[in-house]
Write a protein that holds these residues in place. Structure first.
Motif, PDB file in Angstrom:
ATOM      1  N   LEU A  78       0.828  -1.317   0.222  1.00 35.41           N
ATOM      2  CA  LEU A  78      -0.303  -0.350   0.055  1.00 35.41           C
ATOM      3  C   LEU A  78       1.076   1.448   0.722  1.00 35.41           C
ATOM      4  O   LEU A  78       2.200   1.003   0.964  1.00 35.41           O
ATOM      5  CB  LEU A  78      -0.925   0.381   0.985  1.00 35.41           C
ATOM      6  N   PHE A  79       0.567   2.495  -0.492  1.00 35.44           N
ATOM      7  CA  PHE A  79       1.473   3.964  -1.205  1.00 35.44           C
ATOM      8  C   PHE A  79       0.772   4.249  -1.191  1.00 35.44           C
ATOM      9  O   PHE A  79      -0.622   4.396  -2.024  1.00 35.44           O
ATOM     10  CB  PHE A  79       1.771   3.148  -2.118  1.00 35.44           C
ATOM     11  N   LEU A  80       0.773   5.699   0.196  1.00 38.70           N
ATOM     12  CA  LEU A  80       0.844   6.637   0.095  1.00 38.70           C
ATOM     13  C   LEU A  80       1.306   7.920  -0.936  1.00 38.70           C
ATOM     14  O   LEU A  80       2.230   8.288   0.288  1.00 38.70           O
ATOM     15  CB  LEU A  80      -0.032   7.207   1.462  1.00 38.70           C
ATOM     16  N   ALA A  81       0.292   8.899  -1.559  1.00 39.55           N
ATOM     17  CA  ALA A  81       1.256   9.654  -2.254  1.00 39.55           C
ATOM     18  C   ALA A  81       0.467  11.162  -1.303  1.00 39.55           C
ATOM     19  O   ALA A  81      -0.483  11.230  -1.402  1.00 39.55           O
ATOM     20  CB  ALA A  81       1.483   9.965  -3.379  1.00 39.55           C
ATOM     21  N   PHE A  82       2.025  11.767  -0.831  1.00 39.47           N
ATOM     22  CA  PHE A  82       1.033  13.010  -0.014  1.00 39.47           C
ATOM     23  C   PHE A  82       1.172  13.902  -0.094  1.00 39.47           C
ATOM     24  O   PHE A  82       1.567  14.818  -1.470  1.00 39.47           O
ATOM     25  CB  PHE A  82       2.223  12.581   1.073  1.00 39.47           C
TER      26      PHE A  82
END
Lengths: 258, 469
Positions: A88-92
């Motif tokens: 899971l990846f969050l681009a801030f």
């Protein structure tokens, strides 16, 4: 399609801040299958960014009800790093500055954790340069402190460098388009599009339809006051652009009137 | 008070301590400090008369001087409980098993090569290490550089030692300087002749254990005109001790146009009072740098000082302190500007974790007539947990109108959003915290030779394990 299992399933999610009464996310449901691109649109304060942070495991929020299943596992009790290692990846929306820590040092650690491997510095440096190049960032960024002194556009591009490097299966892009000029938007969108695959999914959170010209979504959802009030295809984004959020609000008011 | 009869005392010593027998492998003084103990140390070392008298004089000063009325609590320091001198051969009795567990773990995690570990634990190996040491020394020796332990220096270079010993930090300076002067043992003696540039750092690494035998090491460094040197001590070998008190004195003379740097990374065990006086006298157009890292100890009081006594003298003092629960790091620096066009910088960074307490204590003094003196002080504190503590005690005394003095202090907390950002990329929480701490000290750590920087980072990672969340 029906044989596939969802990559992400959000069921009746309720979220609030620990010291507040009112919920920010109020019974949200969302299902994303592998390979799909979903756009989540909505006005300021509708809870879009909160959803992004809760999915990633930000400790500042309290989930009072509901479930989040990622790859079939309820991840709500997992640490942010556990979720990251699951892909899971969050681009801030607002990437953090970390003074004194170089991009190369930081991302080497991240890379080793994500892929559960050891990689020599020199070897990793080569890998990193490839990803910097994809996002048209100068190789010198490898030796610069994380996000420190970056322009708004550089910070957003660097988020996509990380996405590209860490190969997540689900990427949540939290207003990655805001503050980008048209050239940067194209570079970022190209970076994202290059990552698209039948296994990989994206949740693109945005105010504006603009980025969806470059990253074509399979589904568009409209979020208002903590829940998804309308879902549709790409045409929904265009309707929103045309009619504004008041249009959905108006429909919502009519629909939920007692 | 009647002067003791030295000859008769000698007889008494032989009976009482049995040290007169050279075959006797172990010698240690009784607990507590008396004139006899001082005599015994000097006798054991077979010192010249002047050193014995110096010690005894210092002992008198120590007895007269009050404890410092300022700073951290020293009330639990009991001078009567301390053993002031243990003869080096005592080390042979030590085994790796006797090393305290937490320090052993550090060694394991540091990956100190087996042979180094053997040396640490194995004791007699100090002679084996001398071989290595002398091999290194040879290339310096040819240029007239002296790098020996201070006891050896007293024997082999008496004139040179006598010329400088106690001149930078006299016994009258403070109670602990007096104590060290009375009971000192070990330490390094360095002399770099005029114009000689020692390109590689002089590393006391192999001698850390020797120095540690005396908890009261005395280090004297003379960098003659136009010479250059970098002295490093500590780091990979946390100077462990079964005793609870360390009080070193470091005297440095940097002559006209010379450049010197003194680096130390100390990782004392957490039951240690670490009270060190270190001072450099910097002559015209010369430059001296202190780079001081303090990670261990129960209480550290250490304020590296530079006295800029001639025009154009410059100095930089950089320090890092890391205080965990049960630790108080009271550190900083002193810059004394006593001549025109002198300049200096103090950069101090501290990290407090758990209930740890880090204090910055610094003095900047610009004397009248030190025209156009420039000083800049920057102290930054990072608090890891809500209960962590930091204080700042900056003393600034300016007697000169033309002086430029800047002071900047920041206190920051470990930022949850930064942690979340790093965690969201797959780093574990304490790994993320350690990375942020590394970034915080990076401006100083980058000044370290690579292997020391790497080890400092590892030490910090060890300290940060399980510190958050």
């Amino acid at each position: 399609m029906t044989e596939k299992t969802p990559l992400l399933e959000v069921r009746n999610l309720w979220v609030k801040l620990p010291d507040e009464e009112d919920a920010i996310i109020r019974g949200l449901n969302l299902t994303i299958y592998p390979g799909e691109v979903h756009a989540l649109m909505g006005p300021n304060g509708s809870g879009k960014s909160t959803l992004a942070k809760v999915l990633s495991g930000h400790p500042g929020y309290e989930v009072t009800d509901g479930e989040v299943l990622f790859r079939g596992e309820n991840i709500l009790e997992l640490e942010p790093d556990d979720r990251a290692r699951m892909g899971l990846f969050l681009a801030f929306q607002y990437p953090m500055e970390v003074p004194g820590v170089t991009i190369a040092n930081f991302l080497r650690l991240a890379y080793q954790r994500r892929f559960d491997t050891e990689v020599k510095y020199t070897e990793f440096y080569k890998i990193l340069l490839q990803h910097l190049k994809k996002l048209e960032m100068d190789p010198s960024f490898a030796g610069r402190p994380v996000n420190e002194g970056f322009s708004g556009g550089e910070k957003k591009r660097f988020e996509i460098v990380q996405l590209s490097l860490l190969e997540p299966v689900l990427s949540v892009l939290d207003e990655t388009d805001s503050g980008l000029d048209i050239d940067a938007l194209k570079i970022v969108s190209n970076g994202v599009n290059a990552m698209r695959s039948p296994e990989r999914s994206f949740l693109v959170i945005t105010h504006y339809q603009r980025i969806l010209n470059y990253i074509t979504p399979d589904y568009v959802h409209v979020m208002v006051e903590g829940r998804i009030v309308r879902s549709g295809g790409p045409e929904l984004a265009l309707q929103l652009e045309e009619k504004g959020y008041d249009w959905v609000r108006g429909e919502l008011a009519g629909a939920t009137a007692p | 008070m009647a002067q003791p009869d030295i000859l008769n005392l000698d007889q008494d010593y032989t009976q009482k301590y049995g040290f007169h027998d050279d075959i006797q492998p172990v010698f240690q003084t009784e607990r507590g400090l008396t004139r006899r103990v001082v005599e015994a140390i000097s006798h054991q070392k077979n010192e010249p008369k002047w050193m014995r008298e110096f010690r005894l004089q210092a002992y008198e000063i120590f007895m007269r001087k009050p404890m410092p009325a300022w700073g951290p609590d020293l009330s639990r320091l009991d001078f009567d409980e301390i053993v002031y001198y243990i003869k080096p051969t005592d080390r042979q009795g030590r085994s790796w098993d006797e090393v305290p567990d937490d320090i052993k773990r550090t060694f394991d995690r540091l990956g100190i090569p087996e042979w180094e570990r053997k040396f640490l634990a194995g004791v007699g190996a100090q002679y084996d290490s001398e071989v290595v040491y002398h091999n290194l020394a040879k290339q310096w020796e040819e240029k007239g550089v002296i790098f020996v332990d201070t006891d050896t220096a007293v024997r082999e270079y008496p004139d040179l030692v006598q010329e400088y010993f106690g001149t930078v930090i006299p016994p009258t300076d403070n109670k602990f300087a007096a104590l060290n002067s009375a009971v000192w043992s070990g330490g390094s003696f360095v002399y770099v002749p005029k114009g000689v540039k020692v390109e590689l750092p002089l590393q006391a690494y192999f001698r850390v254990n020797t120095a540690e035998l005396g908890q009261f090491e005395r280090t004297i460094i003379i960098v003659d005109e136009g010479a250059e040197m970098h002295y490093i001590e500590g780091c990979t070998a946390p100077t462990y001790s079964t005793d609870s008190f360390h009080s070193g004195v470091i005297e440095i003379v940097v002559k006209k146009g010379a450049r010197s740097r003194y680096t130390t990374i100390q990782n004392w065990s957490h039951n240690m009072y670490n009270l060190v006086t270190q001072r450099a006298v910097v002559h015209g157009d010369a430059y001296h740098e202190w780079l001081d890292g303090n990670l261990g100890s129960k209480l550290t009081m250490k304020y590296p000082s530079s006295y800029l006594i001639e025009p154009g003298a410059r100095s930089e003092i950089m320090s890092i302190a890391f205080a965990s629960t049960g630790q108080h790091q009271d550190t900083g620096g002193k810059l004394i500007l006593a001549a025109p066009h002198t300049s200096g910088t103090i950069v101090s960074k501290s990290i407090s974790k758990g209930q740890g307490r880090a204090s910055y204590r610094g003095l900047v003094k610009v004397y009248e007539g030190a025209k156009h003196a420039r000083v800049n002080v920057e102290c930054d504190a990072l608090l890891i947990n809500p209960e962590s503590r930091t204080d700042t005690y900056p003393y600034i005394e300016i007697e000169e109108d033309t002086a430029h003095v800047g002071h900047e202090a920041t206190v920051s907390k470990l930022n949850d959003e930064q942690i979340f950002y790093l965690q969201s990329r797959g780093l574990k929480e304490d790994e993320a915290a350690a990375l942020i701490v590394r970034g915080f000290i990076e401006p100083i750590a980058k000044e370290l030779p690579l292997e020391y920087a790497v080890e400092l980072n590892r030490l910090i990672e060890l300290e940060m394990e399980g510190s958050v969340g």
